[in-house]
Structure formats: C-alpha cells, structure tokens
Design a protein around this motif. Structure first.
Motif: not given
Length: 92
Positions: A45-56
C-alpha cells in the motif's frame, strides 16, 4: 455500498493483501463502514486517499501502524474515535 456488502457477507475486518497487488485505497473506499472493526496494511500500500476510512467509528485499534512512506489523504481516518494512536514511518 461497501458496508452493505460487508454486512451481508458477515465481514468486520479488512486485510489489504500483501502480494503487492494493492497499491492504492481509493477515496471513500470504506467510508462510513460502521461494521469495520479492524484493518491490516501490507507493504504494497502506497496511498490512502481522502476519506478512505472516514466514519468507520467501530475501528478498535489502540494504535495503528502504517507501512513505508505512504501518502495519506485529508480526512482519511476522520471520525474514528477508537484509534488512539497512529504510527507513521519516517520518510527518506
């Protein structure tokens, strides 16, 4: 949509594969997946984009370690109140 499918299948954990195939977690990929309780990130994994896990908000890590020097987008882990510590690797 992802949350509904995860609930339907009975999943509450995501393991991002270590074969080197997954390099990017897209924007909103797991947003608002309230049933998600755990994640494991592999070196690919090189990139976790905006809001990928938001609200989890069910993520229950006392601490979370992210692999290598990766890019983490704005609000990627917003509203995850049970994550008390996040460890980021040094970037060269």
């Amino acid at each position: 949509m992802v949350e509904a499918k995860m609930k339907q299948l009975g999943y509450d954990e995501v393991c991002i594969d270590g074969t080197g195939n997954v390099k990017n977690i897209n924007q909103f990929a797991f947003r608002n997946c309230s049933s998600l309780t755990d994640t494991d990130f592999w070196e690919s994994v090189e990139n976790i984009e905006a809001s990928a896990f938001e609200g989890c908000y069910s993520l229950q890590k006392d601490n979370m370690s992210l692999p290598q020097c990766l890019k983490v987008g704005d609000s990627a882990f917003k509203n995850n109140f049970n994550i008390t510590e996040m460890r980021l690797p040094k970037c060269k």
